[in-house]
Design a protein around this motif. Structure first.
Motif, mmCIF file in Angstrom:
data_model
loop_
_atom_site.group_PDB
_atom_site.id
_atom_site.type_symbol
_atom_site.label_atom_id
_atom_site.label_comp_id
_atom_site.label_asym_id
_atom_site.label_seq_id
_atom_site.Cartn_x
_atom_site.Cartn_y
_atom_site.Cartn_z
ATOM 1 N N LYS A 42 45.501 50.752 44.224
ATOM 2 C CA LYS A 42 46.507 49.959 43.510
ATOM 3 C C LYS A 42 47.701 49.590 44.381
ATOM 4 N N GLU A 43 47.864 50.274 45.498
ATOM 5 C CA GLU A 43 49.042 50.057 46.331
ATOM 6 C C GLU A 43 48.899 48.808 47.199
ATOM 7 N N ASP A 44 50.002 48.101 47.349
ATOM 8 C CA ASP A 44 50.014 46.872 48.142
ATOM 9 C C ASP A 44 49.654 47.128 49.600
ATOM 10 N N ARG A 45 49.917 48.323 50.104
ATOM 11 C CA ARG A 45 49.677 48.667 51.506
ATOM 12 C C ARG A 45 48.224 49.042 51.786
ATOM 13 N N THR A 46 47.355 48.947 50.792
ATOM 14 C CA THR A 46 45.943 49.291 50.947
ATOM 15 C C THR A 46 45.129 48.036 51.216
ATOM 16 N N PHE A 47 44.325 48.102 52.285
ATOM 17 C CA PHE A 47 43.467 46.987 52.682
ATOM 18 C C PHE A 47 42.046 47.513 52.844
ATOM 19 N N TYR A 48 41.081 46.695 52.457
ATOM 20 C CA TYR A 48 39.691 47.139 52.385
ATOM 21 C C TYR A 48 38.752 46.101 52.982
ATOM 22 N N GLY A 49 37.782 46.612 53.702
ATOM 23 C CA GLY A 49 36.715 45.767 54.227
ATOM 24 C C GLY A 49 35.475 46.607 54.459
ATOM 25 N N ARG A 50 34.368 45.937 54.661
ATOM 26 C CA ARG A 50 33.103 46.631 54.923
ATOM 27 C C ARG A 50 32.111 45.626 55.488
ATOM 28 N N PRO A 51 31.183 46.132 56.322
ATOM 29 C CA PRO A 51 30.170 45.217 56.854
ATOM 30 C C PRO A 51 29.208 44.785 55.748
ATOM 31 N N ASP A 52 28.552 43.679 55.965
ATOM 32 C CA ASP A 52 27.624 43.156 54.968
ATOM 33 C C ASP A 52 26.488 44.120 54.649
ATOM 34 N N ASN A 53 26.133 44.983 55.598
ATOM 35 C CA ASN A 53 25.010 45.890 55.371
ATOM 36 C C ASN A 53 25.433 47.262 54.832
ATOM 37 N N ALA A 54 26.686 47.413 54.411
ATOM 38 C CA ALA A 54 27.142 48.684 53.831
ATOM 39 C C ALA A 54 26.389 48.931 52.519
ATOM 40 N N GLU A 55 26.090 50.198 52.303
ATOM 41 C CA GLU A 55 25.303 50.570 51.125
ATOM 42 C C GLU A 55 26.198 50.981 49.961
ATOM 43 N N LEU A 56 25.810 50.585 48.773
ATOM 44 C CA LEU A 56 26.443 51.017 47.528
ATOM 45 C C LEU A 56 27.957 50.823 47.511
ATOM 46 N N ILE A 57 28.386 49.591 47.733
ATOM 47 C CA ILE A 57 29.822 49.309 47.790
ATOM 48 C C ILE A 57 30.277 48.331 46.698
ATOM 49 N N ARG A 58 29.375 47.946 45.832
ATOM 50 C CA ARG A 58 29.711 46.943 44.815
ATOM 51 C C ARG A 58 30.891 47.383 43.934
ATOM 52 N N TYR A 59 30.928 48.670 43.571
ATOM 53 C CA TYR A 59 32.025 49.156 42.735
ATOM 54 C C TYR A 59 33.348 49.100 43.490
ATOM 55 N N LEU A 60 33.340 49.489 44.780
ATOM 56 C CA LEU A 60 34.568 49.405 45.576
ATOM 57 C C LEU A 60 35.050 47.961 45.659
ATOM 58 N N ASP A 61 34.120 47.030 45.878
ATOM 59 C CA ASP A 61 34.483 45.605 45.918
ATOM 60 C C ASP A 61 35.170 45.184 44.614
ATOM 61 N N SER A 62 34.571 45.548 43.495
ATOM 62 C CA SER A 62 35.115 45.156 42.190
ATOM 63 C C SER A 62 36.484 45.773 41.944
ATOM 64 N N LEU A 63 36.621 47.040 42.279
ATOM 65 C CA LEU A 63 37.900 47.719 42.079
ATOM 66 C C LEU A 63 38.986 47.111 42.956
ATOM 67 N N TYR A 64 38.655 46.797 44.186
ATOM 68 C CA TYR A 64 39.640 46.191 45.087
ATOM 69 C C TYR A 64 40.080 44.836 44.555
ATOM 70 N N HIS A 65 39.134 44.025 44.106
ATOM 71 C CA HIS A 65 39.490 42.710 43.567
ATOM 72 C C HIS A 65 40.295 42.812 42.274
ATOM 73 N N LYS A 66 40.099 43.855 41.513
ATOM 74 C CA LYS A 66 40.882 44.036 40.291
ATOM 75 C C LYS A 66 42.374 44.119 40.612
#
Length: 158
Positions: free
Chosen positions: A105-129
């Motif tokens: 939730k913090e503005d100072r948090t940044f997230y990325g992952r390679p295209d072949n990362a496994e089981l990251i769909r939830y992290l993607d959704s949470l970050y976009h929220k």
């Protein structure tokens, strides 16, 4: 640029980037963090980089000694860079999931992952929220640059 490893005394400074994400669990898996440090150095980052690994590259099997170090560094870091190259065999990122949930939730948090990362769909959704205006980079260079820009603009300008 200075690098602070988890087997060293934790240096507390807001002019910093914490390299959050999975840590190799065995010698056959290489850490992504040395490359991130190299990129940050090439980008001219002049702050501190928190690396939650031992400076000698030793693979840790007991993380109890560094938990407080990580909590202190995460609490003070100017930016938290979550790079999640999750592979269930070798870098499962279970601790990363918890840390990500604490700081997403913090503005100072940044997230990325390679295209072949496994089981990251939830992290993607949470970050976009919480950061719907931000893209999720699939390359570490872009993520590092975003963190450098953030720290230079919002932290060191104060």
């Amino acid at each position: 640029m200075e690098v602070n490893y988890s087997n060293q005394k934790c240096i507390l400074t807001v002019n910093s980037i914490f390299l959050a994400g999975p840590t190799p669990r065995n010698e056959s898996v290489h850490s992504w963090r040395p490359y991130a440090v190299k990129l940050l150095r090439e980008m001219g980052f002049d702050g501190l980089v928190y690396v939650p690994e031992y400076s000698n590259g030793e693979v840790l099997h007991n993380y109890d000694n560094q938990i407080t170090w990580e909590w202190n560094a995460l609490d003070v870091a100017g930016a938290i860079l979550f790079w999640v190259p999750r592979k269930l065999d070798g870098m499962p990122a279970f601790t990363t999931n918890v840390e990500f949930g604490l700081f997403v939730k913090e503005d100072r948090t940044f997230y990325g992952r390679p295209d072949n990362a496994e089981l990251i769909r939830y992290l993607d959704s949470l970050y976009h929220k919480y950061h719907e205006d931000r893209q999720i980079p699939s390359d570490l260079r872009s993520l590092c640059q975003t963190c450098v820009d953030y720290v230079q603009k919002y932290i060191t300008s104060k």
